[in-house]
Design a protein around this motif. Structure first.
Motif, PDB file in Angstrom:
ATOM      1  N   ALA A   1       0.826  -1.206   0.000  1.00 47.69           N
ATOM      2  CA  ALA A   1       0.000   0.000   0.000  1.00 47.69           C
ATOM      3  C   ALA A   1       0.861   1.256   0.000  1.00 47.69           C
ATOM      4  CB  ALA A   1      -0.920  -0.009   1.220  1.00 47.69           C
ATOM      5  N   GLN A   2       1.901   1.271   0.822  1.00 48.86           N
ATOM      6  CA  GLN A   2       2.762   2.446   0.902  1.00 48.86           C
ATOM      7  C   GLN A   2       3.563   2.644  -0.384  1.00 48.86           C
ATOM      8  OE1 GLN A   2       4.785   1.405   4.597  1.00 48.86           O
ATOM      9  NE2 GLN A   2       3.472   2.798   5.765  1.00 48.86           N
ATOM     10  N   GLU A   3       3.987   1.540  -1.002  1.00 50.67           N
ATOM     11  CA  GLU A   3       4.708   1.641  -2.271  1.00 50.67           C
ATOM     12  C   GLU A   3       3.803   2.212  -3.358  1.00 50.67           C
ATOM     13  OE1 GLU A   3       6.881  -1.313  -5.555  1.00 50.67           O
ATOM     14  OE2 GLU A   3       6.446  -2.047  -3.538  1.00 50.67           O
ATOM     15  N   PHE A   4       2.573   1.724  -3.427  1.00 50.13           N
ATOM     16  CA  PHE A   4       1.621   2.232  -4.410  1.00 50.13           C
ATOM     17  C   PHE A   4       1.312   3.703  -4.158  1.00 50.13           C
ATOM     18  CE2 PHE A   4      -2.773   3.385  -5.343  1.00 50.13           C
ATOM     19  CZ  PHE A   4      -2.848   3.128  -6.707  1.00 50.13           C
ATOM     20  N   CYS A   5       1.124   4.046  -2.885  1.00 49.17           N
ATOM     21  CA  CYS A   5       0.772   5.416  -2.510  1.00 49.17           C
ATOM     22  C   CYS A   5       1.851   6.403  -2.955  1.00 49.17           C
ATOM     23  CB  CYS A   5       0.556   5.497  -1.004  1.00 49.17           C
ATOM     24  SG  CYS A   5      -0.082   7.075  -0.427  1.00 49.17           S
ATOM     25  N   ALA A   6       3.106   6.038  -2.725  1.00 44.66           N
ATOM     26  CA  ALA A   6       4.216   6.913  -3.113  1.00 44.66           C
ATOM     27  C   ALA A   6       4.269   7.090  -4.622  1.00 44.66           C
ATOM     28  CB  ALA A   6       5.530   6.340  -2.597  1.00 44.66           C
TER      29      ALA A   6
END
Length: 410
Positions: free
Chosen positions: A134-139
């Motif tokens: 999720a954090q990778e996609f968000c960035a």
């Protein structure tokens, strides 16, 4: 002029009235009589998503809209549903990452609350894997990540629970009892009331992240955790939430076993008609631990959520009976001779009911192993039953509290 935390929480509460009404604060006659106190339940289980989580999501999102039009979160339950609900309300895009192992009911409800505005992505077998994705996609997408608890705007939003308690009760209660997971609700409520009232923070025994942080002086990872109380089973309390809770005394933290909480879930459902998830039952069950501190006092218990999957009810009943001493499992070493089973059955009392019986006869052996489950109506019946079994010369092993064996045979 800079607003105080309480003023910001009140402002968040007022802004929420355009989205959903205040959850009820209800005096509970059963609990008040039982504990000799004035017990009130803050019914977060009656919010639109059946938990308080939409409060923090709402407050964090309203602070960055319209500059931000895409939000991302990682959650296996209440936070996902709160974010989805608010994405649809604000008509903004949301991408919710959930573990592949998330129960279908929770996935379905998240999609229902979000409608066309939310995409659910099932990623990873464990939450840490889901969070990383999720954090990778968000960035990469330039979206806004919505933390379930470790965010100042989320903490402020959860503090609207405290603002409503003050408004509805008309005074500050003598004590507030509330569950602790990542710490958003407890940090917000503690910051709102400060030293005006006493607090009891309740953690599941299998995830004592606040107590561990208090002892260490900083958040620590307490993995592996027991995830049964999924709404409060967090391996590491948040940095920001702990900053607001670091002065908490260990005497103000109560730990409850997962089996014990099940008794409260069953009682509140059968007697009061209130559906609570395990985390939502923590504050209610904690009253039995703090009885001397509550006698004659006004006490508010925060029922944090009611997202209970009724497919879990047999397990919950099973756990409740085991904790209450009304059900036991044991492995009996049964002689392989005619009449041995009849002899064993004669050791059972009038109120001892067999609920499970598994026997594998092996002709090459003199004894066979039998897995037996017994249910009774009074805990003392087991002492009498086991005495009769001993007197009859049978050998057995009580496995009721053996968690490793329970995973395979119970």
């Amino acid at each position: 002029m800079t607003q105080t935390f309480r003023e910001r929480a009140v402002a968040a509460k007022e802004a929420m009235r355009d989205v959903f009404p205040a959850t009820p604060l209800m005096r509970n006659d059963l609990l008040s009589a039982k504990y000799g106190a004035d017990i009130w339940l803050k019914r977060e289980d009656l919010s639109p998503v059946r938990s308080y989580k939409l409060r923090g999501a709402f407050n964090a999102m309203r602070k960055v809209i319209p500059q931000q039009e895409m939000f991302v979160c990682a959650s296996a339950g209440n936070h996902a549903q709160g974010v989805a609900f608010m994405c649809r309300h604000f008509a903004v895009r949301g991408v919710v990452f959930m573990p592949v192992t998330t129960p279908e009911q929770k996935v379905m409800k998240t999609r229902m609350f979000g409608g066309d505005f939310v995409e659910v992505r099932l990623v990873g077998d464990y939450f840490d894997q889901t969070l990383a994705q999720a954090q990778e996609f968000c960035a990469g997408a330039g979206a806004h990540f919505l933390s379930p608890f470790d965010d100042e705007d989320v903490i402020e939003g959860q503090a609207s629970v405290a603002a409503e308690i003050l408004e509805q009760l008309g005074r500050v209660p003598d004590r507030i009892v509330l569950p602790v997971g990542g710490g958003g609700l407890s940090a917000g409520t503690r910051s709102f009331f400060g030293s005006e009232t006493e607090f009891t923070f309740v953690e599941p025994a299998g995830a004592q992240s606040l107590a561990a942080a208090i002892e260490a002086g900083a958040p620590v990872d307490v993995s592996p955790i027991n995830s049964f109380v999924d709404g409060a089973a967090v391996a590491k309390i948040g940095e920001r939430t702990f900053d607001r809770l670091r002065q908490t005394s260990l005497d103000d933290i109560v730990h409850l076993s997962e089996d014990r909480i099940c008794g409260t879930i069953v009682e509140m459902l059968n007697v009061e008609g209130i559906v609570l998830e395990p985390a939502g039952a923590l504050a209610v069950e904690a009253l039995s631990e703090i009885r001397p501190l509550t006698a004659g006092k006004t006490v508010v218990c925060v029922a944090s959520g009611g997202n209970f999957d009724f497919e879990r009810l047999p397990e919950v009943k099973e756990r409740a009976q085991r904790y209450a001493g009304l059900k036991k499992y044991f492995i009996l070493r049964l002689p392989q001779r005619p009449g041995a089973l009849r002899d064993f059955l004669q050791t059972l009392g009038a109120h001892d009911n067999i609920t499970r019986f598994e026997y594998m006869k092996k002709s090459a052996r003199n004894f066979g192993s039998v897995l037996i489950g017994i249910e009774t109506d009074q805990p003392r019946n087991f002492a009498e039953m086991f005495q009769r079994i001993d007197d009859a010369g049978f050998t057995y092993t009580d496995i009721t509290n053996d968690e490793t064996l329970a995973q395979f045979v119970i």
